[in-house]
Write a protein that holds these residues in place. Sequence first.
Motif, PDB file in Angstrom:
ATOM      1  N   ASP A  20      22.610  -8.774  -4.195  1.00  0.00           N
ATOM      2  CA  ASP A  20      22.941  -9.073  -3.045  1.00  0.00           C
ATOM      3  C   ASP A  20      21.450  -9.387  -2.428  1.00  0.00           C
ATOM      4  O   ASP A  20      20.632  -8.505  -2.491  1.00  0.00           O
ATOM      5  N   ALA A  21      21.253 -10.847  -2.088  1.00  0.00           N
ATOM      6  CA  ALA A  21      20.037 -11.124  -1.560  1.00  0.00           C
ATOM      7  C   ALA A  21      19.860 -10.213  -0.222  1.00  0.00           C
ATOM      8  O   ALA A  21      18.518 -10.205   0.115  1.00  0.00           O
ATOM      9  N   ALA A  22      20.767  -9.744   0.517  1.00  0.00           N
ATOM     10  CA  ALA A  22      20.553  -8.959   1.766  1.00  0.00           C
ATOM     11  C   ALA A  22      19.901  -7.555   1.283  1.00  0.00           C
ATOM     12  O   ALA A  22      19.599  -6.978   2.155  1.00  0.00           O
ATOM     13  N   ASP A  23      19.836  -7.356  -0.060  1.00  0.00           N
ATOM     14  CA  ASP A  23      19.165  -6.089  -0.440  1.00  0.00           C
ATOM     15  C   ASP A  23      18.197  -6.404  -1.311  1.00  0.00           C
ATOM     16  O   ASP A  23      18.168  -6.216  -2.598  1.00  0.00           O
ATOM     17  N   PRO A  24      16.655  -6.803  -0.875  1.00  0.00           N
ATOM     18  CA  PRO A  24      15.929  -7.487  -1.620  1.00  0.00           C
ATOM     19  C   PRO A  24      15.217  -6.451  -2.747  1.00  0.00           C
ATOM     20  O   PRO A  24      14.889  -6.741  -3.857  1.00  0.00           O
TER      21      PRO A  24
END
Length: 279
Positions: free
Chosen positions: A142-146
């Motif tokens: 998930d991009a929201a969790d780099p």
Amino acid sequence: MSDPATLSGDAGSTPHELPPEIDISVPSVARGYDYALGGKNNFEIDRVAADAYTAVFPGAVVLAKHNRGLLQRVVRYLVGEAGISQIIDVGSGLPTVGNVHEVAHEIDPAVRVVYVDIDPIVLAHARALLAQNDTTIVIQADAADPRSILDDPKTRELIDFDKPLAVLMSGILHHLPDEKNPLGVARAFKEVLPSGGYLFASNFLDDDDDPRAKEAERSISGNFGTGRFRTWQEQRPFFDGLELVEPGLVYANDWRPDEDTETDSPWHTFYCGGVGRKP
Ligand SMILES: C[S@@+](CC[C@H](N)C(=O)[O-])C[C@H]1O[C@@H](n2cnc3c(N)ncnc32)[C@H](O)[C@@H]1O
């Protein structure tokens, strides 16, 4: 690993036995984008959602193509002019014509690419495409969790964070709603860039409070769950701390257009992009 021939959407000519993680009861951004680009890896539910969005915002298909053209020009710049040898492509999308690793490898076959996407259909197709490729991998995250991307053992195996590196966020930050902290996401990637590293971001644009952008945002969000049209003011901070490469953060088709770039498109004010270099 699944056989890609069994994964084509019902727009494809091959049979499909879908792995259970691929949900075709809700439209998918990756598959809807594939449909807009003329691909075959999409399903009826994606096409209905994309057609409903296009009925409200007729520029949707054109913008997908503008975005793809910009991405390819940026990769040519990064590899061919800026000497980048490693790329993390966040929200990479379904493999289509002119993928990032293909564009990069035309210039330098040694460039390493990590593709990242949340959608399992992207993973299935990309893994199959890349099975014989030593320099390119795909991970699901998930991009929201780099951190989940940066700390993934497969990322760490392929990428040397002390060497020239570019992070691509092409058409992805607009799929992170404000509550997912897209500025924080961009910041996390900028923090790990070495000096001389690059961040590319391209996004839907609300150009001076254009009411059509608000309408488009409501429609894409209603049909696909996400899709923010942010103003210039909201987009500039994605590049804070970086030096913008000429011509800066601009309409997508104004970023180093080539002979294939449609510079007189009536939709060009709805999409922007820029490349920043870490000092
Ligand atoms: C519009 S496509 C862009 C594809 C490609 N980067 C390009 O520019 O051609 C957006 C992609 O982002 C992916 N995506 C959406 N939300 C995501 C998230 N939270 N994390 C990772 N990928 C995401 C979608 O599955 C889709 O493949």
